[in-house]
Design an enzyme around this catalytic site. Structure first.
Site, PDB file in Angstrom:
ATOM      1  CG  HIS A   1     -13.922  -3.998   7.314  1.00  0.00           C
ATOM      2  ND1 HIS A   1     -13.772  -2.660   7.085  1.00  0.00           N
ATOM      3  CD2 HIS A   1     -13.046  -4.294   8.318  1.00  0.00           C
ATOM      4  CE1 HIS A   1     -12.864  -2.165   7.904  1.00  0.00           C
ATOM      5  NE2 HIS A   1     -12.394  -3.140   8.664  1.00  0.00           N
TER       6      HIS A   1
ATOM      7  CE1 TYR B   1       5.938  -8.045   9.674  1.00  0.00           C
ATOM      8  CE2 TYR B   1       6.012 -10.287   8.893  1.00  0.00           C
ATOM      9  CZ  TYR B   1       6.002  -9.387   9.929  1.00  0.00           C
ATOM     10  OH  TYR B   1       6.041  -9.832  11.209  1.00  0.00           O
TER      11      TYR B   1
ATOM     12  CG  HIS C   1      -1.473 -16.053  11.107  1.00  0.00           C
ATOM     13  ND1 HIS C   1      -2.048 -14.822  11.280  1.00  0.00           N
ATOM     14  CD2 HIS C   1      -0.241 -15.825  10.615  1.00  0.00           C
ATOM     15  CE1 HIS C   1      -1.191 -13.890  10.892  1.00  0.00           C
ATOM     16  NE2 HIS C   1      -0.085 -14.470  10.496  1.00  0.00           N
TER      17      HIS C   1
ATOM     18  CE  LYS D   1      11.876  -0.329   9.424  1.00  0.00           C
ATOM     19  NZ  LYS D   1      13.089  -0.160   8.635  1.00  0.00           N
TER      20      LYS D   1
ATOM     21  NE  ARG E   1     -11.225 -12.125  14.112  1.00  0.00           N
ATOM     22  CZ  ARG E   1     -10.248 -12.333  13.215  1.00  0.00           C
ATOM     23  NH1 ARG E   1      -9.295 -13.208  13.472  1.00  0.00           N
ATOM     24  NH2 ARG E   1     -10.218 -11.679  12.092  1.00  0.00           N
TER      25      ARG E   1
END
Lengths: 526, 185
Positions: A78, A258, A304, A332, A451
């Site tokens: 996935h 990004y 991370h 932004k 997870r």
């Protein structure tokens, strides 16, 4: 720049190939853009189906539908399919379609390369999906391919590595094309600081792709040689270090997020001014914000991996750099909101998706700030909080902006207007579905649900059931999206060249549907 | 801009970008030695030196450091090996050299080889851990069911900052029999 027949198309003299040859041999940026978007839609359905397998299994505690190994290969596939198969081709397709139209170019700079970079994708996708049918099942160590799980995985890992190589080559070639187009093919008078924000965001994204996709290719090549050619890059017994893979992978991986989201920023920056009937607030700020996010993305990768045992100084450095990204991102969000402020807003479907993007992406940004703090991250890492965070930025963030821009430009692409009522139904179902799916994940994560596990403790049952219901609602309401598109193409009301009152930009100066060849004589920009 | 001028500029752009891609592919590989240097300079991952340390340094009797020992066996090698430290901890003066005999047994009925990999926590103290003799310097071949003592002689550098009062030395045993067989095959 007085060129009229710059590009030597195969189909330049009225003998355009028809049928399948039109698509297979196409060098036309619009056709290739369409191919990219269709491919991405197909992958979105495949990856979405996998997500539904995951959510069906997690509807209740205990094992109901699938075995843990298959569940793990579902989470892995996935991730890989959505990132490399659905997301990147979707934004590349939009770039193909819109960048030449937006900068007044007759086509992409390198039409044949364009064809090739698209046609690599289906082969890579077939290789990747075929791993599910290999002995030992698909890759199941997570999309991040961490060793030692990946160095010891079954042969499906080799196929995955090759698929990633091909996908990487495709996206690098696509990006080279985008850069060459933007730098060399702009219409006279279209200076860099007059380009639409979407074009700017893609220019910067393309540089990111060229800088980091080769690093990913390198890291998976190291995995391959570790697996078969007796190198020990990541094998501690041979003097290597598995943590090093994480450093190299995330050196790619953070700019990669990004690469996914910057084009989305660009898309939203096109939609919001149109339906606010104002120019975008702080155009140059927007450009500099995108550029500084891109630069910062190279110095935050270790956030991370706060839990791998970094020295305190490194953790502080990466923590502060990560927090710093909130500044240009905040600029932004501020500018989008300020563009809407005192504008004459109307709420057509693209605008609804864009506004949902601004709100929900900001929620994802805030949970990202929570994760950037080392002590908090050590608590949250590898829980559903992380899953909730990155799905908030990627689904109601990235995917919503792509869906919104499809509604926005669909009249230009096919010359027909979509049905506003069905668009709005699609939007509201998606909005409810997406929040029902991903919001409870924050609570699950804070309560400690890890997870990538097919089973969980009883106390997590209620929120998981909610998330699963939401996932099915969101998943099936996307069928409505595809129904809308097909219905528009078949039965839509013919659209004018500029269907949106407040729209600005060169793409609205050509008729709808955009003819096969546009801007063969470059427009003059004042 | 003429057609040929545009073609030339596109070609230059493509070559430049392709070069950047190739360089970045190389940079990915350059990260490997860079990572090892960074680990050493920033004491990143508790790796100790694989060099045989010089033997005599002055002992610092003014303070003591507690050194704890942990042994691990990697993955499914647990079924074939046992591996233990002679004692769980020892209190030493910096500069004092200590000799210990670890024990390992090959519990399988075939010839097997292991490689032990050391790691020190806190990782910032790893540089102060000096080994004069260590079984981790070489791969260790074992006959079926053979038990061997494995020598380690070490001292703690007197330059170790005083804030470190305890350090943990962990050895992980990796069975490398199959890897070696593949390499020579």
């Amino acid at each position: 720049m007085a060129h009229t027949n710059t590009l030597t198309h195969d189909d330049h003299h009225g003998s355009a190939p028809h049928g399948w040859r039109r698509w297979l041999l196409s060098t036309n940026h619009k056709d290739i853009g369409t191919l990219y978007l269709c491919f991405s839609a197909l992958m979105f359905l495949v990856g979405g189906l996998m997500a539904l397998v995951i959510r069906a299994e997690l509807f209740q505690p205990g094992l109901q539908f699938v075995q843990p190994e298959f569940f793990n290969s579902m989470t892995t596939m996935h991730g890989l399919i959505m990132v490399f198969g659905a997301f990147m081709p979707a934004t590349t397709g939009l770039a193909n379609w819109m960048i030449p139209l937006m900068i007044g170019a007759p086509d992409m700079a390198l039409p044949r390369l364009n064809n090739w970079s698209f046609w690599l994708l289906p082969f890579a996708a077939v290789i990747l999906v075929s791993t599910l049918f290999l002995p030992g099942g698909g890759p199941n160590g997570g999309w991040t391919l961490y060793p030692p799980l990946s160095t010891r995985a079954s042969m499906s890992m080799d196929f995955t590595i090759f698929a990633i190589h091909i996908l990487g080559i495709s996206s690098i070639l696509g990006s080279i094309n985008v850069i060459a187009t933007i730098l060399n093919m702009r219409a006279p008078g279209m200076t860099l600081m007059k380009m639409p924000v979407f074009v700017w965001s893609w220019l910067i994204t393309a540089f990111l792709v060229i800088a980091v996709m080769p690093v990913l290719a390198g890291s998976v090549t190291m995995l391959l040689t570790d697996r078969h050619f007796h190198t020990s890059f990541f094998d501690a017994a041979g003097g290597g270090d598995p943590v090093m893979f994480q450093h190299i992978f995330w050196f790619f991986g953070h700019p990669e997020v990004y690469i996914l989201i910057l084009p989305a920023f660009g898309l939203v920056s096109e939609i919001i001014p149109t339906f606010s009937r104002k120019k975008i607030f702080g155009y140059s700020c927007m450009v500099y914000a995108i550029a500084s996010i891109a630069v910062l993305s190279f110095v935050v990768w270790a956030h991370h991996m706060f839990a791998v045992g970094l020295p305190l100084k490194a953790e502080l450095f990466f923590m502060y750099c990560t927090m710093l990204i909130a500044v240009p991102t905040g600029v932004k969000v501020f500018n989008w909101v300020t563009t809407m402020y005192r504008g004459s807003l109307t709420f057509e479907t693209p605008m609804l998706f864009a506004i949902a993007f601004v709100v929900l992406f900001t929620i994802g940004g805030f949970s990202g700030l929570m994760l950037s703090m080392v002590p908090a991250d050590i608590q949250y890492q590898d829980t559903y909080f992380v899953v909730g965070h990155f799905h908030y930025v990627l689904v109601p963030g990235g995917v919503f902006s792509i869906i919104g821009s499809v509604y926005y430009w669909l009249p230009k692409w096919c010359g027909k207007m979509y049905d506003e009522k069905w668009g709005k139904i699609h939007f509201w179902l998606s909005l409810v579905g997406v929040n029902l799916t991903f919001f409870p994940m924050h609570f699950l994560g804070l309560a400690g649900m890890p997870r990538r596990v097919p089973d969980y403790a009883l106390q997590f049952a209620n929120y998981n059931a909610m998330a699963s219901v939401g996932a099915f609602l969101f998943g099936f309401s996307q069928l409505l999206f595809f129904y809308n598109i097909i219905r528009t193409i078949r039965h839509g009301v013919p659209a004018p060249a500029k269907p949106w009152e407040g729209a600005e930009g060169l793409e609205w100066t050509v008729p709808s549907p955009a003819p096969h060849h546009t801007f063969t004589t470059p427009p003059q920009i004042k | 801009m003429s057609d040929s001028e545009l073609q030339r500029r596109n070609r230059t752009a493509v070559w430049k970008m392709l070069w950047v891609s190739v360089l970045m592919f190389g940079f990915g590989y350059a990260l490997v030695p860079l990572y090892n240097v960074m680990c050493r300079k920033l004491s990143l991952n508790g790796k100790t030196s694989n060099q045989v340390a010089a033997s005599s340094v002055a002992m610092d009797t003014s303070r003591t450091v507690k050194v704890q020992f942990i042994t691990n066996i990697n993955g499914d090698a647990q079924a074939r090996w046992s591996f233990s430290a002679p004692l769980s901890e020892v209190t030493v003066h910096p500069g004092q050299s200590i000799h210990l005999e670890f024990k390992a047994q090959n519990r399988s009925g075939e010839n097997r080889i292991f490689q032990a990999i050391p790691s020190v926590t806190p990782s910032e103290a790893a540089d102060a851990f000096h080994k004069m003799e260590c079984f981790c310097f070489q791969q260790q071949p074992f006959k079926p069911y053979q038990t061997q003592s494995l020598g380690l002689t070490f001292y703690i550098d007197p330059k170790l900052p005083t804030k470190y009062k305890t350090m943990t030395l962990s050895y992980t045993l990796y069975d490398v029999t199959e890897t070696l067989a593949k390499k020579t095959a």
